[in-house]
Design an enzyme around this catalytic site. Structure first.
Site, PDB file in Angstrom:
ATOM      1  N   TYR A  82     -10.000  -0.736   1.442  1.00 20.64           N
ATOM      2  CA  TYR A  82      -9.601  -0.724   2.849  1.00 20.64           C
ATOM      3  C   TYR A  82      -9.286   0.678   3.331  1.00 20.64           C
ATOM      4  O   TYR A  82      -8.807   1.509   2.561  1.00 20.64           O
ATOM      5  CB  TYR A  82      -8.335  -1.580   3.036  1.00 20.64           C
ATOM      6  CG  TYR A  82      -8.503  -2.699   4.034  1.00 20.64           C
ATOM      7  CD1 TYR A  82      -8.999  -3.932   3.642  1.00 20.64           C
ATOM      8  CD2 TYR A  82      -8.176  -2.524   5.370  1.00 20.64           C
ATOM      9  CE1 TYR A  82      -9.163  -4.961   4.559  1.00 20.64           C
ATOM     10  CE2 TYR A  82      -8.329  -3.552   6.283  1.00 20.64           C
ATOM     11  CZ  TYR A  82      -8.827  -4.766   5.872  1.00 20.64           C
ATOM     12  OH  TYR A  82      -8.984  -5.772   6.781  1.00 20.64           O
TER      13      TYR A  82
ATOM     14  N   ASP B  97       0.802  -1.232   0.000  1.00 23.64           N
ATOM     15  CA  ASP B  97       0.000   0.000   0.000  1.00 23.64           C
ATOM     16  C   ASP B  97       0.832   1.277   0.000  1.00 23.64           C
ATOM     17  O   ASP B  97       0.328   2.332  -0.373  1.00 23.64           O
ATOM     18  CB  ASP B  97      -0.963   0.002   1.186  1.00 23.64           C
ATOM     19  CG  ASP B  97      -1.956  -1.138   1.099  1.00 23.64           C
ATOM     20  OD1 ASP B  97      -1.535  -2.301   1.284  1.00 23.64           O
ATOM     21  OD2 ASP B  97      -3.128  -0.886   0.816  1.00 23.64           O
TER      22      ASP B  97
HETATM   23 CU   LIG Z   1      -7.823  -7.352   6.865  1.00 20.92          CU
END
Ligand SMILES: [Cu+2]
Length: 657
Positions: free
Chosen positions: A378, A293
């Site tokens: 996320y 990320d």
């Molecule tokens: Cu997770």
């Protein structure tokens, strides 16, 4: 006078972009991946008197889609010139936010994708398809080495505002050449059901919301106890500089604590250097999911604009983030960083039953500096806390939407859990790596590994109760690679051997790990070659200007074996020098139905505690807070109870209230 470690302003970023353009380094196919502060030499910052600005420099990463070439440049802003410019082939810098958006459009207009969509989903409106850019990784193929790629995951909304993640298009993964911004093929992995119904979390679509919540307000009638000048924050005895950049997101710099009339240095720089989220499902659509990320997406690029009352409660000071688009246009993320004080329960307490004024009790408060990023499905929140007793804490908050797959009815996923009919969440882990550049009372520090061990039974230990802390000074990089150890309650201590406290021990800070995990994928797994920083929880290196990212500068599509594993292979000496402490911490996520449709926050982090840094409890001088009667809302109007809202008051304490 602005601190020399302040991030680049919008004007400075534009200045850097202009200098690159004037130098002929920018073509119509150039993307600006990042333009961030090139930090001045550390010795200059430590010697900075606050009177005269240090020269300002920028570091830019560019990428030319036409030539598939990355460029790095150091730009001397004060002198209006390029200091250096070099080209790098065979590396893929972070995907930009512009590429995320363009990639989705490229997939949706692709005839190849539309045909595949028809085969899998029938005659559906392509406008309802969500295309999340997922990094392609590197699985040893020629195209992994030679193209700039993405391998998105796709979802099908029921309508324009639906939670599309509830309806994964399992079995279809388009492969996109990001240089040509074109789908080069669609990988199809058989026929999978598309879940019938969605599951919602948006307030507009969850009509039956609970009604028994009374408001909580945080008021500070006298204002907050911090002061802000530019990006320099002073709070209680703390002083620090709040940084931000496209890749790392929130960074903290030059953290000092005022003790005995002088500002004592603790941490020079604290940053998230990398993350990887490997999925543990061998299914064909799932097996290549492992997002880096930071290096692939850019935690700062993905940062949110935070909202008062929603993200943050209390007397908030916001900092904006100044970045640029991939075409070099200014990009401001307003309110990217939130800072405020929080009441944190009891700081310390003691009752002496023999004294009339007892107990003595003090309220703890902490300064919170935070930022939240959305990396497609996320959310990651990065919360740094400074405490009155000298503690420094990082808490990462994980929330958002699980990355889901679909299954035929009646099947149970062996590598995940069903969260709804047809919908399953694969098992996965989240590994973070944080770089802590300690400067405890100066730059020359040593890291000790501290293990608690029992004394053997002997004449001097007749009751076999004795145990002691055994501190081992780490002398080389290979020796310093290590794991947590529950059996010895292992912690680490960073000391300055040349500076002694009042009992003659070196001043130091203790590193206390929190939850952690080992990777479950084999060391031969493709992603692990690129994420060797997960091989050990703790790494220590001597400071080096070019060593900032645990998986190397360019982990996107990298072949691996870069970063910490390579540098520490040199086994350089690390004793009594400018050391950098690197910590890898993993959260093993075995999903639950309760993580669906949106995941309640999970927490992971670590704590730094002064350990012989001070001569006594540094919070011994915190005054008591005024006592109040039960039900009394506010100390300014004793005897009066306030209306429906509960008020948590963070005022200046006074005695005998
Ligand atoms: Cu997770």
């Amino acid at each position: 006078m602005n601190h020399p470690l302040e991030p680049l302003s919008a004007g400075e970023i534009t200045h850097a972009v202009d200098l690159l353009k004037q130098a002929g380094k920018v073509t119509p196919t150039t993307r600006f991946v990042s333009v961030s502060l090139k930090e001045p030499p550390k010795a200059d910052v430590h010697g900075w008197d606050g009177a005269k600005a240090l020269p300002r420099r920028a570091f830019a990463v560019l990428f030319d889609n036409a030539t598939n070439t990355a460029h790095e440049s150091v730009i001397h802003l004060t002198d209006n010139r390029l200091h250096s410019f070099r080209s790098l082939t065979g590396v893929q810098p972070t995907m930009t936010v512009d590429e995320q958006v363009e990639c989705e459009q490229a997939v949706l207009r692709s005839p190849l994708f539309r045909e595949a969509l028809r085969r899998h989903a029938g005659d559906v409106d392509p406008a309802l398809v969500m295309v999340d850019i997922w990094s392609a990784g590197n699985y040893g193929s020629e195209e992994d080495r030679t193209l700039r790629l993405a391998r998105p995951l796709c979802f099908l909304r029921r309508d324009a505002t639906d939670n599309g993640y509830a309806r994964p298009l399992e079995g279809i993964r388009p492969v996109v050449d990001l240089n040509r911004m074109e789908v080069i093929r669609v990988e199809e992995h058989g026929s999978w059901p598309i879940p019938e119904s969605s599951c919602h979390y948006a307030a507009s679509r969850v009509p039956d919301q609970r009604r028994d919540i009374k408001a909580i307000d945080i008021t500070q009638p006298q204002g907050p106890s911090f002061t802000v000048e530019g990006r320099t924050v002073t709070w209680q005895n703390w002083t620090l500089v709040v940084g931000f950049n496209a890749r790392e997101g929130l960074t903290l710099h030059h953290i000092r604590y005022r003790d005995g009339g002088r500002d004592r240095s603790i941490l020079y720089r604290a940053s998230l250097t990398e993350m990887v989220v490997p999925y543990g499902d061998p299914g064909p659509t799932q097996a290549r999911k492992n997002a880096f990320d930071v290096g692939e997406y850019g935690m700062g690029m993905c940062a949110n604009s935070l909202q008062l009352g929603c993200d943050c409660l209390g007397h908030i000071h916001y900092f904006d983030a100044d970045l640029c688009t991939s075409r070099g246009e200014p990009l401001k993320i307003a309110n990217a960083i939130c800072m405020h004080e929080e009441d944190f329960g009891i700081l310390w307490k003691h009752t002496d039953r023999r004294l009339p004024d007892s107990p003595e009790v003090r309220r703890s408060r902490r300064l919170v500096i935070s930022s939240v990023s959305t990396v497609e499905n996320y959310e990651y929140g990065f919360f740094w806390y400074l405490y009155q007793d000298g503690n420094i804490q990082l808490e990462v908050k994980l929330t958002g939407i699980l990355s889901l797959g679909s299954l035929p009815l009646g099947t149970k996923p062996p590598h995940g859990v069903l969260v709804a009919p047809h919908v399953y969440a694969p098992n996965h882990q989240h590994f973070f790596n944080v770089r802590l550049d300690f400067d405890i009372d100066g730059m020359a520090n040593t890291v000790q590994q501290v293990d608690v061990v029992a004394d053997p039974p002997s004449g001097s230990n007749p009751f076999e109760n004795a145990f002691r802390a055994r501190a081992t000074s780490l002398t080389g990089e290979v020796m310093a690679r290590s794991h947590l150890c529950l059996e010895t309650g292992r912690s680490w201590k960073i000391v300055n051997p040349a500076v002694k406290n009042h009992v003659g021990d070196p001043v130091g800070y203790r590193f206390l790990p929190g939850d952690n995990a080992f990777p479950f994928a084999s060391p031969n797994a493709w992603w692990r070659k690129r994420a060797r920083f997960v091989d050990h929880h703790v790494w220590v290196t001597p400071w080096h200007e070019d060593e900032n990212f645990a998986a190397g500068d360019y982990p996107n599509q990298s072949a691996g074996d870069d970063g910490l594993i390579r540098w520490t292979g040199q086994d350089r000496p690390i004793e009594n020098t400018d050391v950098v402490f690197w910590y890898t911490f993993g959260h093993t996520h075995l999903p639950r139905p309760e993580d669906y449709p949106v995941m309640p926050t999970a927490y992971i982090g670590f704590l730094l505690k002064p350990s012989g840094f001070f001569n006594l409890n540094p919070a011994n001088d915190v005054p008591p807070s005024p006592a109040r009667k039960a039900g009394q809302g506010c100390c300014e109007s004793p005897g009066e109870t306030k209306g429906p809202e509960a008020t948590i008051l963070l005022g200046v304490p006074n005695r005998g209230g």
